[in-house]
Enzyme design. Structure first.
Site, PDB file in Angstrom:
ATOM      1  N   ASP A 126       4.923  21.095  76.894  1.00 15.48           N
ATOM      2  CA  ASP A 126       4.435  19.738  77.155  1.00 15.48           C
ATOM      3  C   ASP A 126       3.411  19.706  78.285  1.00 15.48           C
ATOM      4  O   ASP A 126       2.789  18.679  78.521  1.00 15.48           O
ATOM      5  CB  ASP A 126       5.613  18.807  77.489  1.00 15.48           C
ATOM      6  CG  ASP A 126       6.007  17.960  76.293  1.00 15.48           C
ATOM      7  OD1 ASP A 126       5.475  18.216  75.199  1.00 15.48           O
ATOM      8  OD2 ASP A 126       6.835  17.053  76.458  1.00 15.48           O
ATOM      9  N   ASP A 169      19.704  12.963  74.220  1.00 13.03           N
ATOM     10  CA  ASP A 169      20.564  13.922  73.537  1.00 13.03           C
ATOM     11  C   ASP A 169      21.935  13.323  73.236  1.00 13.03           C
ATOM     12  O   ASP A 169      22.449  13.449  72.124  1.00 13.03           O
ATOM     13  CB  ASP A 169      20.697  15.201  74.358  1.00 13.03           C
ATOM     14  CG  ASP A 169      20.861  14.920  75.851  1.00 13.03           C
ATOM     15  OD1 ASP A 169      21.112  13.753  76.210  1.00 13.03           O
ATOM     16  OD2 ASP A 169      20.748  15.864  76.652  1.00 13.03           O
TER      17      ASP A 169
END
Length: 939
Positions: A153, A460
């Site tokens: 990223d 998550d």
């Protein structure tokens, strides 16, 4: 153990095979004992709450509001403990049989894609990321069925270069690991071990030296490139992928980059021994201003799409960039759960516990809470609803992509999507770049029903809950040999930031539509819903914890008892719950592999986390819910300086920076210390009998002082860079001294108020001892009169508890007086305002009491010392009293001066206006006079 049991022969001579399960599950052995313990603790908790309700102080009595606050705090603790029961009520322990898997499905093993995410080459050094990548490439798994994806990223060419170097080194590292069964399979962790522990033969020793030299050279080249800040032209010419980076590429603004470094489908992609290499892919998804990138969840969703185009593995393993593979058979063991013939089809993911390789001997920051992985998470497994923790988790691709569970999935348990071999690498890269573009997800279900869910910092956990609510089950597997090893924080600041970020997201999840009690209603078991909320509610639990830590020392200083006397039967439930809860906690921790010192460090860190990280997480979530703040994601630093690392290894707490969390921690530590010392001093030298009423508060406050000992070291003893900065030391000391000076003027000794009087106002003050000297003062500091040029004053009448008049003042603007109380009881102070204007009055009362004359033994050497101490205390009260009176007089004079200044300005303005008007009138009259005289003269 046999893999198959053969039954009697059937028709035609065929044999019916009864397949043994690939894994088995066992219930926890201590569930009955824990239920008995829970029942006993429940009885004690109910008795405590009943006592709180039964003995609420009446209105006007001291400590009423503190008592009600304690009741609410204990009610919150009781509720939280009740939902915690779910994690120990139905524990389940699972055990795979990887040998059966190999014998039954070795030729049918599915393809597995491994995702590794990184975001910043500075905070997350590429060499650390490459160690994780190399460990993943070295699994004991068919390499042609293994693909490793790195999501960058940060869009950094240095990370891409490091991956190229790792791909070259892997040709030597993978065969070396498999030849000598190397563990751990991270080169950085492996070469950090002692040579004598790893080299068992001369051949291995020679190869060890050679492979280490290659690794050191690779490491030097990567670090050298980063240090120079650029990639040389010679290196750029070696791979076409470097053309993706130009002057327009930045971290937050670049095109999608997908590069297949090693193509596992290519039969020519082999290591130095001729064996096939796993697929290795670099991906930097597109980022453009104005397009949300959704942090790690966005990266994972892009990886899911890109991997489906390139390899399409039926299972996905995702790892953090600092969490290397420690057990080379981890994938095989997890596949035992998925490929079991009876229950495998209903399992969506298998979660491994998070373990850390750099934990100190006594786990100073309590990073590895032994009870959580060894016990509590097995409780979630008992409901088939284990959390998805974001790393160390093997997923079924179809469940992660939004599919709902169906019994029809059973026949696809071991199937793998076969990719076409005639597609070129360039075609795969071009197709993948479209899937990694920032606009691909617009008007799709990605981030809502497909992939990881957006909108929460704990994407998550939300995703795991959503998968379970679609009918899937999950498994928690805690192997003896640790599967993955990460890096624990080695400074207190980093540790608290991690916890703040984590539990801020969890509380945000609780307040969203994904609250387990709402989103999971009738979809997952009630016990699983409660288990989720054990962690989701830690942030708001900081409020009652913070109340306890603040109110207990304050009330102890005032001598306000919040618990029953030691001689009372009601003391038993409090002592019983306190001792039983801590004794069981210690027993549980040591049974899970902890030690007494580790358990004590855990208690300290729980106190610190509750009063700082969790509290600030709660505040941030509330601000976000009100629209006053926005979600921000901070990457945790993975590297520290050598002196910090040295102190961490010596188990010395690292502060070293100014932080709001450290301010809170140090202030609370000082407050508890000063209150405990002051209370003990008063009980010993003034009224030792009060100890019976305050013994439980002294114990609790003393425990908090002991827990905060490292903070006192950082404040007063330590001189190294890891201690608290001087500004924070001075600030904490200044705050606490200010608090204690304010506490000296407590409701029991001093009564102070500022009020506005219209006609009559009366106040009362309870003098507890006959013969005490009462000091009082009042000052008129403000008047509502427009022209503040003095005042007629107010009248004050002082009466004793039997109505007898003690003082009578008439028309006073200020007065300071004292008298000796002839009777104990309530004395009344009544003010009367005879002027037509409102007056603001500052009024103070201080009662001086000598408690030594009759309460202590008459010792000719000891008693004079006590009298001098008492007189010194009285003198201190008088100084503060005089100071407050002088401050009120000063404020009155300032207001008077300001009013006089305004009056002078107003007077000058009106006088000037009058002079101007008179001048105008004079000119007008003179003009008229001359006009008349001129007219008469003309005639």
């Amino acid at each position: 153990m046999k893999v198959r049991e053969m039954a009697a022969e059937g028709c035609g001579g065929d044999k019916e095979e009864v397949l043994l399960p690939l894994f088995e599950s066992k219930q926890g052995k201590c569930s009955v004992a824990y239920r008995v313990f829970a029942l006993k603790l429940l009885v004690g908790t109910c008795l405590i709450l009943f006592y709180r309700l039964l003995y609420i102080p009446r209105a006007g009595e001291g400590g009423r509001w503190a008592w009600l606050g304690m009741f609410m705090a204990e009610l919150c603790f009781g509720f939280y403990w009740f939902i915690c029961l779910s994690l120990r009520w139905n524990s389940r322990f699972s055990f795979p049989h990887k040998n059966r898997l190999s014998q039954r499905y070795e030729d049918k093993l599915p393809e597995v894609d491994i995702f590794v995410c990184t975001a910043d080459p500075v905070i997350e050094p590429p060499i650390m990321v490459m160690s994780t990548i190399l460990s993943a490439l070295s699994f004991n798994y068919p390499p042609e069925k293994l693909s490793v994806y790195l999501s960058d990223d940060g869009g950094s060419e240095f990370t891409f270069y490091a991956l190229l170097e790792a791909s070259h080194f892997s040709k030597y590292w993978i065969p070396f690991c498999k030849k000598f069964n190397v563990e751990p399979r991270s080169p950085e962790a492996y070469f950090a071990l002692e040579e004598s522990d790893e080299k068992n033969s001369r051949t291995q020793a020679q190869e060890w030296i050679a492979i280490k030299k290659q690794y050191e050279e690779m490491k030097r080249r990567i670090e050298s490139a980063i240090a120079h800040g650029s990639i040389s032209k010679e290196i750029r010419d070696q791979h076409i992928g470097f053309l993706e980076w130009n002057s327009d590429v930045t971290k937050q603004n670049h095109q999608p980059i997908v590069q297949i470094i090693t193509n596992g489908k290519d039969t020519e992609a082999v290591d130095n021994e001729g064996c096939r290499l796993p697929t290795m892919v670099y991906m930097a998804r597109e980022k453009r201003p104005g397009y949300p990138h959704n942090f790690k969840a966005g990266a994972m969703n892009a990886l899911i799409r890109v991997s489906s185009e390139i390899s399409g593995g039926a299972f996905i393993l995702n790892l953090d960039c600092d969490m290397y593979a420690n057990n080379p058979d981890a994938i095989r063991e997890a596949l035992c759960f998925f490929m079991d013939d009876k229950r495998g089809h209903e399992i969506a993911f298998v979660q491994y516990p998070q373990r850390f390789r750099n934990i100190t001997k006594n786990d100073i920051y309590a990073s590895h809470v032994h009870v959580v992985p060894e016990l509590e998470l097995h409780g979630m497994d008992g409901y088939g609803a284990m959390f998805y923790c974001g790393t160390g988790c093997l997923h079924r691709r179809e469940s992660l992509s939004g599919a709902k569970y169906s019994k029809d999935c059973k026949e696809h348990t071991v199937e793998t999507k076969v990719k076409k071999n005639d597609t070129t690498v360039d075609e795969l890269e071009d197709a993948s770049k479209v899937l990694a573009s920032c606009s691909y997800e617009q008007d799709t279900q990605w981030g809502r029903e497909m992939g990881l869910i957006y909108g929460c910092a704990v994407e998550d956990i939300v995703t795991g809950l959503a998968i379970q609510c679609r009918g899937w089950k999950s498994v928690y597997y805690n192997p003896v040999k640790r599967a993955f090893m990460g890096v624990a924080p080695n400074t207190l600041d980093i540790a608290l930031i991690q916890y703040k970020r984590c539990f801020e997201g969890m509380f945000q999840m609780f307040l969203s539509k994904y609250c387990p009690f709402i989103y999971g209603h009738k979809k997952i078991d009630l016990g699983a819903q409660m288990g989720y909320c054990v962690y989701l509610l830690l942030a708001p639990l900081s409020l009652p914890a913070l109340y306890y830590v603040i109110v207990l020392p304050l009330c102890l200083f005032h001598g306000i008892s919040l618990f029953p006397k030691v001689s009372s039967l009601w003391f038993i439930p409090f002592a019983y719950v306190f001792v039983l809860k801590n004794a069981y906690s210690l027993f549980e921790a040591m049974n899970c592999g902890s030690t007494l010192r580790i358990w004590w460090n855990l208690q300290r860190m729980q106190l610190i986390r509750m009063t700082s990280a969790y509290f600030l997480a709660f505040i941030d979530v509330i601000l976000k819910q009100l629209g006053l703040s926005q979600t921000a994601f901070a990457i945790t630093v993975k590297v520290v300086t050598e002196d910090v690392l040295k102190r961490y290894e010596q188990e010395v707490m690292e502060f070293g920076s100014s932080s709001l969390m450290f301010t809170i921690i140090s202030t609370l530590a000082m407050l508890n210390l000063f209150s405990l010392v002051s209370a003990m001093f008063k009980m010993i030298f003034q009224n030792f009998g009060a100890l019976e009423n305050l013994v439980f508060q002294v114990i609790l406050c003393g425990v908090m002082v002991l827990l905060n000992f490292p903070i006192y070291e950082a404040l007063f003893i330590r001189k190294d860079k890891g201690s608290l900065p001087f500004s924070m030391k001075f600030g904490a000391l200044e705050f606490c001294v200010g608090v204690l000076l304010a506490l000296v003027l407590s409701p029991q000794g001093v009564f102070g108020i500022r009020f506005v009087i219209d006609r009559d106002e009366c106040f009362s003050h309870d003098v507890q001892y006959e013969g005490d000297r009462v000091h009082a003062s009042f000052v008129i500091i403000r008047s509502d009169k427009y022209w503040y040029g003095g005042t007629e004053g107010v009248d004050l009448v002082v009466k004793g508890p039997h109505g007898d008049q003690i003082h009578d003042f008439r028309g006073k603007t200020s007065e300071k007086f004292d008298f000796v109380a002839r009777h104990k009881g309530v004395h009344r102070f009544c003010f009367t305002n005879n002027s037509p204007y409102h007056e603001t009055v500052d009024f103070d009362v201080h009662v001086g009491h000598f408690s030594y004359h009759e309460e202590h033994a008459k010792d000719e050497h000891f008693n004079p010392l006590l009298e001098q101490i008492s007189k010194l205390e009285e003198a201190l009260h008088n100084v503060l009293f005089e100071q407050h009176w002088l401050e009120a007089q000063t404020e009155r004079q300032a207001i008077l001066n300001e009013a006089m200044s305004k009056r002078a300005v107003y007077k000058a303005f009106w006088e000037s206006s009058a002079l101007v008007a008179a001048s105008v009138l004079q000119v007008y009259l003179l003009r008229r006079l001359f006009e008349r005289k001129l007219g008469i003269s003309r005639v």
